[in-house]
Enzyme design. Sequence first.
Site, short mmCIF file in Angstrom:
data_model
loop_
_atom_site.label_atom_id
_atom_site.label_comp_id
_atom_site.label_asym_id
_atom_site.label_seq_id
_atom_site.Cartn_x
_atom_site.Cartn_y
_atom_site.Cartn_z
N GLU A 98 0.86 -1.19 0.00
CA GLU A 98 0.00 0.00 0.00
C GLU A 98 0.89 1.24 0.00
O GLU A 98 1.93 1.25 0.68
CB GLU A 98 -0.84 -0.06 1.29
CG GLU A 98 -1.75 1.10 1.56
CD GLU A 98 -2.48 0.93 2.93
OE1 GLU A 98 -2.06 0.06 3.74
OE2 GLU A 98 -3.44 1.67 3.16
N LYS B 277 -9.39 1.99 -1.85
CA LYS B 277 -9.64 1.35 -0.54
C LYS B 277 -10.98 1.79 0.05
O LYS B 277 -11.24 3.00 0.17
CB LYS B 277 -8.49 1.72 0.40
CG LYS B 277 -8.51 1.04 1.75
CD LYS B 277 -7.24 1.42 2.53
CE LYS B 277 -7.09 0.68 3.84
NZ LYS B 277 -5.84 1.08 4.53
N CYS C 95 -5.01 -3.47 2.59
CA CYS C 95 -4.74 -3.53 4.03
C CYS C 95 -5.98 -3.74 4.88
O CYS C 95 -6.55 -4.82 4.87
CB CYS C 95 -3.94 -2.30 4.45
SG CYS C 95 -2.99 -2.61 5.96
N VAL D 75 0.02 -2.42 10.63
CA VAL D 75 0.60 -1.98 11.90
C VAL D 75 0.10 -2.86 13.06
O VAL D 75 0.78 -3.00 14.06
CB VAL D 75 0.31 -0.50 12.18
CG1 VAL D 75 1.09 0.40 11.23
CG2 VAL D 75 -1.18 -0.17 12.08
#
Length: 263
Positions: free
Chosen positions: A38, A109, A142, A169
């Site tokens: 990404e 997204k 993601c 993350v």
Amino acid sequence: MRVGFIQNNPVFANIESNLSRVEALLTRERADLVVLPELFSTGYLFLNHKEALTLGEPIPEGSTTQSLIRAAKQHQTAIVAGIAERDGEKTYNSAVIIGSGGYLGKYRKIHLFDTEKNCFDPGDLPLNVFKIGSVRIGVMICFDWRFPETARTLALAGADLIAHPSNLVLPHCPQAMITRCLENRVFAITANRTGVEERVHGHPLHFIGQSQVVDPDGNVLYRASESDEEVRVVEIDINRARDKSINSKNDLFEDRRHDLYSL
Ligand code: ACM
């Protein structure tokens, strides 16, 4: 079919050098499909919408997409890559889908994560499947993994393989993607980044690497390290994603209870 990913560690806003690093990594392995992370060319931690407008590029006219189109032709590979998109006054956290013959389309997204909501507009395009030769590629980005409807919609639309550019993350996604593959009997390539970004002092964001390729039985064919830049390609038999049977009496799609639930 040879498919894989590049796991990089971009420097925020340094588009030219981030792109040329990835172009160099692309020469290392021969592949039919390579997935990039990404926002692979800009870095992740935009501070606001204005910054995303400044660093975003129109797709497909922008120079990053055009460079990837040239690279795809040169290496005779398909590429799915996450790019910050500017469209008039709007910005999207997008992915470009490029075949060895040129541009095929884009995905924006749909589930924005945390402060992405301050920087990007939510995706407004349907969850499409793109054909690369005879192979059907679904694309999600993601945090879309956290909504199982995303992968399911792509699988029901016929995706054999989900290309999943990411900047992870949180720790859960690599394991969760095993379930996404099992519940849909698809391949998935999650291309993540490594490193740390600290745009606001005292608020570093650590990216967890562990890019991976998973098969329709939930086997992790390869998982990268948490910290290193890496290129990895594995051989897959895409036909395995087209058989949705679990045993002689169960079929993942035919056994769905449309009468008791929708999607
Ligand atoms: C994310 O969606 N980049 C966490």
